[in-house]
Scaffold this active site. Sequence first.
Site, short mmCIF file in Angstrom:
data_model
loop_
_atom_site.label_atom_id
_atom_site.label_comp_id
_atom_site.label_asym_id
_atom_site.label_seq_id
_atom_site.Cartn_x
_atom_site.Cartn_y
_atom_site.Cartn_z
N ILE A 1 0.83 -1.21 0.00
CA ILE A 1 0.00 0.00 0.00
C ILE A 1 0.86 1.25 0.00
O ILE A 1 0.59 2.21 -0.73
CB ILE A 1 -0.96 0.00 1.20
N ASP B 1 14.14 3.02 10.54
CA ASP B 1 13.54 1.95 11.34
C ASP B 1 12.53 2.64 12.25
O ASP B 1 12.90 3.35 13.18
CB ASP B 1 14.61 1.23 12.15
N SER C 1 -7.91 -0.07 9.28
CA SER C 1 -8.43 -1.31 8.71
C SER C 1 -9.83 -1.59 9.22
O SER C 1 -10.21 -1.15 10.31
CB SER C 1 -7.49 -2.47 9.11
N TYR D 1 -3.98 -7.37 16.60
CA TYR D 1 -4.21 -6.61 15.37
C TYR D 1 -5.45 -5.73 15.50
O TYR D 1 -5.41 -4.52 15.24
CB TYR D 1 -4.37 -7.57 14.19
N LYS E 1 -5.77 -1.58 15.48
CA LYS E 1 -6.48 -0.82 14.44
C LYS E 1 -7.59 0.04 15.04
O LYS E 1 -7.82 1.17 14.59
CB LYS E 1 -7.03 -1.77 13.38
N THR F 1 -1.87 -6.68 -1.95
CA THR F 1 -0.43 -6.47 -1.81
C THR F 1 0.31 -7.81 -1.73
O THR F 1 -0.30 -8.86 -1.50
CB THR F 1 -0.12 -5.68 -0.53
#
Length: 327
Positions: free
Chosen positions: A19, A74, A161, A173, A177, A208
């Site tokens: 993305i 980083d 997301s 996750y 989000k 992706t």
Amino acid sequence: MVGNLKGKIALVTGASRGIGKGIAISLGEAGALVYITGRSVHQTNSIDSISGSLLETKTAVEEAGGICITVPVDHSDDQQIKSLFEQIDREQNGQLDLLVNNAFGGVRSLIAAKGKPFWESDINLWDACNQVGLRSHYVASHFAAKMMTQRKQGLIVTISSWGGLAPIFGVAYGTGKSACDRLAADMGVELKPFNVASISLWPGIVGTEQFHQLADANLKGTDNNLGVAAIADKFNWETPLFVGRVIAALCNDPDLMRRNGKVQIVAELAARYGIVDEYEHRPVSLRSLRFLLAQGLPMLKGRANLIPDLRVPWWILLLTVLKSPKI
């Protein structure tokens, strides 16, 4: 309504692939000067040479008509992020018009944790998902806001997301989000008096390289529920360039501040702005009646364009997703 971004300065974090790469190319396509970041060295779970991928993105941005500056960063290191913004401030006389918070370091760890409940997963999964992700978004936004508020203009886009709404890839996750959405909302409150906008952006299913790996890992040995079917047949997938073109158009929206602090859906913005992808396609929102009916009744997919592109109200969608098994 892609718009002209000539004279605009943008930063896309995590732009070596996926993305982020598509967004950087789209901003270049619109004429922006684009800074892009990615890690400069091999790491244990890296897929390939990050620095090499940054150079590929730079070439693609310039071929699309933009100017691109690569900065190996980083994003787990706050000092490197600080140095990045000091470089932009110095080189662009304090100008930064757009920050796209995209860097995310959790894909490999999510694949490794596939099928495990959170208490059986490695405790470090949380940091893998949310250090280079939620936390690094906050740090980058901190430094971007210092620049944008001085000039009283700018836009911070945080890539989030649908996982913030419903279970997709697990607790770490989904929580991260959801927090990205709240981060964008609360930043929007504090930035509004300075004419700086903050939004959380939800792409649909984006094809992706890394998502192919994550999807394949989650498909193995999983029952064919609604979410898995959406991944398996690649129906209504978005491209990274499609996401980027929507962001380019968003930068030129005269009513941008009306969107400040809110979740925005890529496909819905694309419909509003008249955006299509590189194949002249315009995928619909994941809450579109067209998408939901075609997923529930696969025989309709070949005739999906005959189904109205009507948005299902959020409260109905919530009832649906909360009853559906996670991927």
